[in-house]
Design a protein around this motif. Structure first.
Motif, PDB file in Angstrom:
ATOM      1  N   PRO A  22       0.837  -1.207   0.000  1.00  7.60           N
ATOM      2  CA  PRO A  22       0.000   0.000   0.000  1.00  7.60           C
ATOM      3  C   PRO A  22       0.869   1.254   0.000  1.00  7.60           C
ATOM      4  O   PRO A  22       1.993   1.245   0.510  1.00  7.60           O
ATOM      5  CB  PRO A  22      -0.794  -0.110   1.290  1.00  7.60           C
ATOM      6  CG  PRO A  22       0.030  -0.982   2.164  1.00  7.60           C
ATOM      7  CD  PRO A  22       0.785  -1.926   1.253  1.00  7.60           C
ATOM      8  N   HIS A  23       0.341   2.312  -0.584  1.00  9.63           N
ATOM      9  CA  HIS A  23       1.063   3.578  -0.587  1.00  9.63           C
ATOM     10  C   HIS A  23       1.102   4.132   0.823  1.00  9.63           C
ATOM     11  O   HIS A  23       0.137   4.017   1.579  1.00  9.63           O
ATOM     12  CB  HIS A  23       0.379   4.585  -1.523  1.00  9.63           C
ATOM     13  CG  HIS A  23       0.404   4.153  -2.956  1.00  9.63           C
ATOM     14  ND1 HIS A  23       1.546   4.151  -3.717  1.00  9.63           N
ATOM     15  CD2 HIS A  23      -0.568   3.691  -3.764  1.00  9.63           C
ATOM     16  CE1 HIS A  23       1.277   3.716  -4.922  1.00  9.63           C
ATOM     17  NE2 HIS A  23      -0.007   3.418  -4.983  1.00  9.63           N
ATOM     18  N   LYS A  24       2.218   4.746   1.173  1.00  7.17           N
ATOM     19  CA  LYS A  24       2.347   5.319   2.501  1.00  7.17           C
ATOM     20  C   LYS A  24       1.442   6.535   2.619  1.00  7.17           C
ATOM     21  O   LYS A  24       1.353   7.350   1.721  1.00  7.17           O
ATOM     22  CB  LYS A  24       3.792   5.707   2.778  1.00  7.17           C
ATOM     23  CG  LYS A  24       4.707   4.514   2.881  1.00  7.17           C
ATOM     24  CD  LYS A  24       6.121   4.946   3.226  1.00  7.17           C
ATOM     25  CE  LYS A  24       7.006   3.725   3.365  1.00  7.17           C
ATOM     26  NZ  LYS A  24       8.380   4.114   3.699  1.00  7.17           N
ATOM     27  N   LYS A  25       0.792   6.651   3.766  1.00 11.05           N
ATOM     28  CA  LYS A  25      -0.104   7.771   4.010  1.00 11.05           C
ATOM     29  C   LYS A  25       0.432   8.579   5.175  1.00 11.05           C
ATOM     30  O   LYS A  25       1.096   8.048   6.060  1.00 11.05           O
ATOM     31  CB  LYS A  25      -1.509   7.262   4.338  1.00 11.05           C
ATOM     32  CG  LYS A  25      -2.162   6.534   3.196  1.00 11.05           C
ATOM     33  CD  LYS A  25      -3.530   6.048   3.580  1.00 11.05           C
ATOM     34  CE  LYS A  25      -4.145   5.269   2.435  1.00 11.05           C
ATOM     35  NZ  LYS A  25      -5.427   4.711   2.802  1.00 11.05           N
ATOM     36  N   GLY A  26       0.139   9.851   5.194  1.00  6.75           N
ATOM     37  CA  GLY A  26       0.523  10.687   6.311  1.00  6.75           C
ATOM     38  C   GLY A  26       1.771  11.508   6.077  1.00  6.75           C
ATOM     39  O   GLY A  26       2.193  12.244   6.957  1.00  6.75           O
ATOM     40  N   PHE A  27       2.384  11.384   4.929  1.00  5.41           N
ATOM     41  CA  PHE A  27       3.570  12.175   4.643  1.00  5.41           C
ATOM     42  C   PHE A  27       3.169  13.379   3.791  1.00  5.41           C
ATOM     43  O   PHE A  27       2.248  13.307   2.993  1.00  5.41           O
ATOM     44  CB  PHE A  27       4.607  11.332   3.887  1.00  5.41           C
ATOM     45  CG  PHE A  27       5.164  10.225   4.717  1.00  5.41           C
ATOM     46  CD1 PHE A  27       6.248  10.450   5.543  1.00  5.41           C
ATOM     47  CD2 PHE A  27       4.594   8.964   4.687  1.00  5.41           C
ATOM     48  CE1 PHE A  27       6.771   9.443   6.323  1.00  5.41           C
ATOM     49  CE2 PHE A  27       5.108   7.948   5.467  1.00  5.41           C
ATOM     50  CZ  PHE A  27       6.191   8.180   6.285  1.00  5.41           C
ATOM     51  N   PHE A  28       3.864  14.486   3.988  1.00  5.70           N
ATOM     52  CA  PHE A  28       3.569  15.659   3.167  1.00  5.70           C
ATOM     53  C   PHE A  28       4.856  16.392   2.834  1.00  5.70           C
ATOM     54  O   PHE A  28       5.912  16.119   3.401  1.00  5.70           O
ATOM     55  CB  PHE A  28       2.536  16.579   3.822  1.00  5.70           C
ATOM     56  CG  PHE A  28       2.784  16.893   5.275  1.00  5.70           C
ATOM     57  CD1 PHE A  28       3.529  17.986   5.655  1.00  5.70           C
ATOM     58  CD2 PHE A  28       2.229  16.083   6.257  1.00  5.70           C
ATOM     59  CE1 PHE A  28       3.738  18.281   6.989  1.00  5.70           C
ATOM     60  CE2 PHE A  28       2.436  16.369   7.587  1.00  5.70           C
ATOM     61  CZ  PHE A  28       3.189  17.460   7.958  1.00  5.70           C
TER      62      PHE A  28
END
Length: 91
Positions: free
Chosen positions: A63-69
């Protein structure tokens, strides 16, 4: 999965909607075979079987990593709180 069902139409006729099955994902297959592997491990511990068979795992998409910006977004978030909390947020 949805079961086969019969729908009664307003004009009195019946329509049969067939059963719909989705192909199981690799992750779902891996979770189910993991339980089977555990069963073999417990059977080997109790000396019910001599060897535990190898059960290969299927490849699962990561899954693609979430929570990074991005850094610009980080600066906006960092500058929002009260100044004495800025160091904690930055940490």
């Amino acid at each position: 999965m949805s079961r086969e069902r019969t729908i009664l139409n307003a004009d009195g006729t019946a329509t049969v909607v067939p059963e719909v099955r989705r192909k199981p994902s690799n992750a779902q297959i891996n979770r189910e075979t993991q339980v089977l592997g555990r069963m073999f491990s417990l059977a080997k511990q109790d000396d019910k079987i001599i060897n535990r068979p190898h059960i290969p795992k299927l490849k699962e998409p990561r899954p693609h990593k979430k929570g990074f910006f991005e850094y610009a977004d980080f600066l906006k978030v960092r500058d929002q709180p009260i100044p004495y909390l800025r160091n904690i947020v930055e940490f």
